[in-house]
Motif scaffolding. Structure first.
Motif, PDB file in Angstrom:
ATOM      1  N   PRO A  92       0.828  -1.215   0.000  1.00  0.00           N
ATOM      2  CA  PRO A  92       0.000   0.000   0.000  1.00  0.00           C
ATOM      3  C   PRO A  92       0.858   1.259   0.000  1.00  0.00           C
ATOM      4  O   PRO A  92       1.895   1.311   0.665  1.00  0.00           O
ATOM      5  CB  PRO A  92      -0.796  -0.136   1.299  1.00  0.00           C
ATOM      6  CG  PRO A  92       0.021  -1.026   2.173  1.00  0.00           C
ATOM      7  CD  PRO A  92       0.730  -1.975   1.256  1.00  0.00           C
ATOM      8  N   LYS A  93       0.442   2.247  -0.772  1.00  0.00           N
ATOM      9  CA  LYS A  93       1.167   3.524  -0.847  1.00  0.00           C
ATOM     10  C   LYS A  93       0.184   4.689  -0.733  1.00  0.00           C
ATOM     11  O   LYS A  93      -0.907   4.640  -1.288  1.00  0.00           O
ATOM     12  CB  LYS A  93       1.934   3.629  -2.165  1.00  0.00           C
ATOM     13  CG  LYS A  93       3.153   2.732  -2.245  1.00  0.00           C
ATOM     14  CD  LYS A  93       3.936   2.981  -3.529  1.00  0.00           C
ATOM     15  CE  LYS A  93       5.193   2.108  -3.588  1.00  0.00           C
ATOM     16  NZ  LYS A  93       5.959   2.343  -4.846  1.00  0.00           N
ATOM     17  N   VAL A 158     -12.741   8.899  14.704  1.00  0.00           N
ATOM     18  CA  VAL A 158     -12.751   7.642  15.450  1.00  0.00           C
ATOM     19  C   VAL A 158     -11.716   6.680  14.873  1.00  0.00           C
ATOM     20  O   VAL A 158     -10.967   6.039  15.597  1.00  0.00           O
ATOM     21  CB  VAL A 158     -14.153   7.004  15.429  1.00  0.00           C
ATOM     22  CG1 VAL A 158     -14.145   5.650  16.138  1.00  0.00           C
ATOM     23  CG2 VAL A 158     -15.169   7.946  16.060  1.00  0.00           C
ATOM     24  N   VAL A 159     -11.683   6.578  13.548  1.00  0.00           N
ATOM     25  CA  VAL A 159     -10.729   5.710  12.872  1.00  0.00           C
ATOM     26  C   VAL A 159      -9.916   6.534  11.878  1.00  0.00           C
ATOM     27  O   VAL A 159     -10.477   7.272  11.066  1.00  0.00           O
ATOM     28  CB  VAL A 159     -11.455   4.568  12.120  1.00  0.00           C
ATOM     29  CG1 VAL A 159     -10.444   3.715  11.369  1.00  0.00           C
ATOM     30  CG2 VAL A 159     -12.263   3.727  13.084  1.00  0.00           C
ATOM     31  N   GLU A 165      -2.358   0.547  10.827  1.00  0.00           N
ATOM     32  CA  GLU A 165      -3.216  -0.577  11.220  1.00  0.00           C
ATOM     33  C   GLU A 165      -4.434  -0.667  10.313  1.00  0.00           C
ATOM     34  O   GLU A 165      -4.811  -1.758   9.854  1.00  0.00           O
ATOM     35  CB  GLU A 165      -3.660  -0.418  12.676  1.00  0.00           C
ATOM     36  CG  GLU A 165      -2.543  -0.505  13.701  1.00  0.00           C
ATOM     37  CD  GLU A 165      -1.724   0.791  13.792  1.00  0.00           C
ATOM     38  OE1 GLU A 165      -2.161   1.811  13.199  1.00  0.00           O
ATOM     39  OE2 GLU A 165      -0.661   0.769  14.428  1.00  0.00           O
ATOM     40  N   PHE A 166      -5.090   0.477  10.036  1.00  0.00           N
ATOM     41  CA  PHE A 166      -6.295   0.468   9.203  1.00  0.00           C
ATOM     42  C   PHE A 166      -5.969   0.043   7.778  1.00  0.00           C
ATOM     43  O   PHE A 166      -6.688  -0.763   7.180  1.00  0.00           O
ATOM     44  CB  PHE A 166      -6.939   1.858   9.204  1.00  0.00           C
ATOM     45  CG  PHE A 166      -8.154   1.953   8.317  1.00  0.00           C
ATOM     46  CD1 PHE A 166      -9.393   1.537   8.770  1.00  0.00           C
ATOM     47  CD2 PHE A 166      -8.053   2.445   7.022  1.00  0.00           C
ATOM     48  CE1 PHE A 166     -10.520   1.611   7.954  1.00  0.00           C
ATOM     49  CE2 PHE A 166      -9.166   2.525   6.201  1.00  0.00           C
ATOM     50  CZ  PHE A 166     -10.402   2.111   6.670  1.00  0.00           C
ATOM     51  N   VAL A 167      -4.875   0.588   7.228  1.00  0.00           N
ATOM     52  CA  VAL A 167      -4.496   0.261   5.853  1.00  0.00           C
ATOM     53  C   VAL A 167      -4.176  -1.221   5.712  1.00  0.00           C
ATOM     54  O   VAL A 167      -4.560  -1.870   4.729  1.00  0.00           O
ATOM     55  CB  VAL A 167      -3.292   1.129   5.407  1.00  0.00           C
ATOM     56  CG1 VAL A 167      -2.742   0.651   4.062  1.00  0.00           C
ATOM     57  CG2 VAL A 167      -3.710   2.591   5.300  1.00  0.00           C
ATOM     58  N   GLU A 168      -3.498  -1.786   6.700  1.00  0.00           N
ATOM     59  CA  GLU A 168      -3.161  -3.210   6.636  1.00  0.00           C
ATOM     60  C   GLU A 168      -4.412  -4.085   6.740  1.00  0.00           C
ATOM     61  O   GLU A 168      -4.535  -5.093   6.028  1.00  0.00           O
ATOM     62  CB  GLU A 168      -2.175  -3.557   7.751  1.00  0.00           C
ATOM     63  CG  GLU A 168      -1.809  -5.030   7.844  1.00  0.00           C
ATOM     64  CD  GLU A 168      -1.165  -5.587   6.590  1.00  0.00           C
ATOM     65  OE1 GLU A 168      -1.108  -6.834   6.468  1.00  0.00           O
ATOM     66  OE2 GLU A 168      -0.726  -4.809   5.717  1.00  0.00           O
ATOM     67  N   THR A 169      -5.342  -3.692   7.610  1.00  0.00           N
ATOM     68  CA  THR A 169      -6.598  -4.443   7.730  1.00  0.00           C
ATOM     69  C   THR A 169      -7.367  -4.408   6.422  1.00  0.00           C
ATOM     70  O   THR A 169      -7.902  -5.429   5.962  1.00  0.00           O
ATOM     71  CB  THR A 169      -7.464  -3.867   8.866  1.00  0.00           C
ATOM     72  OG1 THR A 169      -6.760  -3.979  10.103  1.00  0.00           O
ATOM     73  CG2 THR A 169      -8.780  -4.609   8.970  1.00  0.00           C
ATOM     74  N   MET A 313      -7.020 -10.086  18.530  1.00  0.00           N
ATOM     75  CA  MET A 313      -8.478 -10.166  18.487  1.00  0.00           C
ATOM     76  C   MET A 313      -9.058  -9.073  17.587  1.00  0.00           C
ATOM     77  O   MET A 313      -9.996  -9.314  16.828  1.00  0.00           O
ATOM     78  CB  MET A 313      -9.044 -10.031  19.898  1.00  0.00           C
ATOM     79  CG  MET A 313     -10.505 -10.415  20.013  1.00  0.00           C
ATOM     80  SD  MET A 313     -11.023 -10.585  21.733  1.00  0.00           S
ATOM     81  CE  MET A 313     -12.710 -11.175  21.508  1.00  0.00           C
ATOM     82  N   SER A 314      -8.484  -7.868  17.649  1.00  0.00           N
ATOM     83  CA  SER A 314      -8.982  -6.749  16.848  1.00  0.00           C
ATOM     84  C   SER A 314      -8.629  -6.878  15.371  1.00  0.00           C
ATOM     85  O   SER A 314      -9.441  -6.542  14.502  1.00  0.00           O
ATOM     86  CB  SER A 314      -8.415  -5.427  17.385  1.00  0.00           C
ATOM     87  OG  SER A 314      -8.805  -5.217  18.722  1.00  0.00           O
ATOM     88  N   GLU A 315      -7.432  -7.385  15.086  1.00  0.00           N
ATOM     89  CA  GLU A 315      -6.940  -7.392  13.716  1.00  0.00           C
ATOM     90  C   GLU A 315      -7.164  -8.709  12.982  1.00  0.00           C
ATOM     91  O   GLU A 315      -7.198  -8.732  11.746  1.00  0.00           O
ATOM     92  CB  GLU A 315      -5.443  -7.061  13.709  1.00  0.00           C
ATOM     93  CG  GLU A 315      -5.130  -5.673  14.253  1.00  0.00           C
ATOM     94  CD  GLU A 315      -3.641  -5.408  14.380  1.00  0.00           C
ATOM     95  OE1 GLU A 315      -2.843  -6.246  13.897  1.00  0.00           O
ATOM     96  OE2 GLU A 315      -3.272  -4.382  14.981  1.00  0.00           O
ATOM     97  N   GLU A 316      -7.319  -9.817  13.715  1.00  0.00           N
ATOM     98  CA  GLU A 316      -7.468 -11.115  13.071  1.00  0.00           C
ATOM     99  C   GLU A 316      -8.846 -11.733  13.298  1.00  0.00           C
ATOM    100  O   GLU A 316      -9.399 -12.370  12.401  1.00  0.00           O
ATOM    101  CB  GLU A 316      -6.393 -12.088  13.601  1.00  0.00           C
ATOM    102  CG  GLU A 316      -4.967 -11.590  13.448  1.00  0.00           C
ATOM    103  CD  GLU A 316      -4.529 -11.474  11.995  1.00  0.00           C
ATOM    104  OE1 GLU A 316      -5.148 -12.136  11.133  1.00  0.00           O
ATOM    105  OE2 GLU A 316      -3.576 -10.705  11.731  1.00  0.00           O
TER     106      GLU A 316
END
Length: 436
Positions: A92-93, A158-159, A165-169, A313-316
């Protein structure tokens, strides 16, 4: 590896739609091989096929979700031995311009299919390009369940949609979206998917506007207005009931999981304040200094372990549940389209019954509508079976991973507390005797 080169994009499998035997066509069922779910004893011609060792061979059509190829791909996951199209989303860029800021992702494709001019492609796509692809698939393949995309909009403040973290998710979700399409026996041959994977300039295709819907799409869009479906066939009614139940269960799990994550975050704050208290106390207690510092270190280790568990738990964990919530919406939409086509068919049958004088010209139109219903039923049932297989695999992996992460967390905490036991035990005095 054999490479399939279908010239016509079928509605189910790799045959022309006119050559596909649909399971609801009772007249043709006696002349063709039924699906194993419908009939356990089947034959081709006058012979039963079997291997040299006497093992029966599944002779169902490749369009069937229970075909050997699909079962190998879905149940056994042969790591690509039966696949000829591989897609990944990575790198991602962030792009900043005077008008907007956005993220692009590299989409890499490797294939041996002759529909592609090259064996490998690498293009960059942003979220709205993925959204364009999904809309195109919905328009041109209305009888199939289209995999969901992650939600486009996030609550500002909020996000942070540009956070790592958001981009990877989102990258993981987009990668899964394309992989699900690439593994589908029909969607993967869609022309728009080919363009998405290979075109350097996708905007030129997007500017052409909305392409004409497929004939099936038109039949779905322009159904008889004001006609209510009498009732769904039992198997499709059962699908709807299952989706309602599944939605409720996932919603409950998501709410409870959110509370657990919130409580873990609050507990983590307390632990980070709790440990240093023992460390500061140790400076004032010469005889207890070592065990107090040991407790402080133990609490710090438990804090780190809890932070890792909460992140996992949040990411997976949660993203999988949310993907399936979106998947359910997609499946309900296809069920609704199927109902519309059936309602149109019932309306035409009713019209023929009331206008007997037109019976000579009407049956052709009715038969075409019946074909569309049967096509919808066959495609939806095949996709339903595929989805159930994928779901079983996804949740087995998810629950196994969740169990493993919790075991690791408790093992780390156990090891941390066990490490301070020797520090808390009484030590012998200088004469080698334990104090009384």
């Amino acid at each position: 590896m054999s490479v399939s080169t279908p010239k016509l994009l079928p509605s189910s499998g790799k045959k022309s739609i006119h050559d596909v035997c649909h399971p609801l066509s009772c007249e043709e069922a006696a002349l063709t091989t039924p699906s194993p779910e419908l009939q356990n004893t089947s034959s081709i011609g006058d012979k039963d096929l079997s291997l040299p060792n006497g093992t029966p061979v599944d002779t169902s059509s490749p369009a069937s979700s229970s075909s050997l190829l699909n079962r190998l791909q879905l149940d056994d996951d042969l790591d690509g031995e039966t696949r000829d199209l591989f897609v990944t989303v990575d790198d991602p860029k962030k792009h900043v311009s005077t008008m907007e800021t956005y993220i692009t992702y590299r989409v890499t494709t490797k294939t041996t299919r002759t529909e592609f001019d090259l064996p490998e492609y690498s293009v960059r796509r942003r979220y709205q390009d993925f959204d364009w692809l999904r809309n195109k698939l919905e328009d041109t393949q209305p009888t199939h369940i289209i995999p969901p995309l992650p939600a486009k909009f996030v609550v500002k403040g909020v996000v942070d949609r540009f956070s790592e973290e958001f981009v990877e998710t989102r990258r993981k979700a987009l990668d899964k979206f394309l992989k699900r399409i690439a593994d589908h026996p029909v969607l993967s041959f869609n022309d728009n998917f080919n363009v998405f994977l290979s075109a350097k300039d996708l905007n030129s295709y997007k500017k052409q506007g909305m392409a004409l819907l497929s004939k099936m799409g038109e039949s779905v869009k322009y159904v008889t207005g004001g006609y209510k479906l009498r009732s769904r066939p039992l198997e499709f009614a059962a699908m709807g009931d299952y989706l309602d139940m599944f939605t409720q269960k996932l919603g409950t799990i998501d709410r409870i999981a959110q509370r657990i994550i919130k409580e873990q975050a609050e507990y983590l704050v307390e632990l980070r304040e709790y440990g240093p208290v023992y460390s500061s106390w140790a400076s004032a207690e010469e005889e207890l200094q070592e065990p107090l510092e040991g407790v402080s270190s133990c609490v710090a280790n438990c804090s780190t372990a809890l932070e890792e568990l909460t992140e996992d738990m949040s990411e997976e964990f949660l993203p999988v549940f949310r993907e399936y919530v979106l998947y359910i919406e997609s499946m309900k939409n296809v069920l609704k389209k199927r109902d519309q086509v059936q309602a149109e068919y019932e309306a035409k049958l009713e019209a023929v019954a009331f206008r007997k004088e037109e019976r000579n010209s009407a049956p052709t139109d009715v038969e075409k509508c019946q074909d569309r219903v049967e096509c919808f039923n066959a495609d939806l049932k095949a996709d339903w079976d595929r989805w159930q297989n994928n779901k079983r695999q996804d949740f087995r992996l998810l629950l196994t991973g969740m169990a493993d992460k919790n075991i690791q967390y408790y093992e780390k905490c156990l090891a941390a507390w066990e490490s301070i036991i020797p520090l808390l035990q009484d030590k012998p005095d200088g004469k080698g005797e334990m104090p009384s």
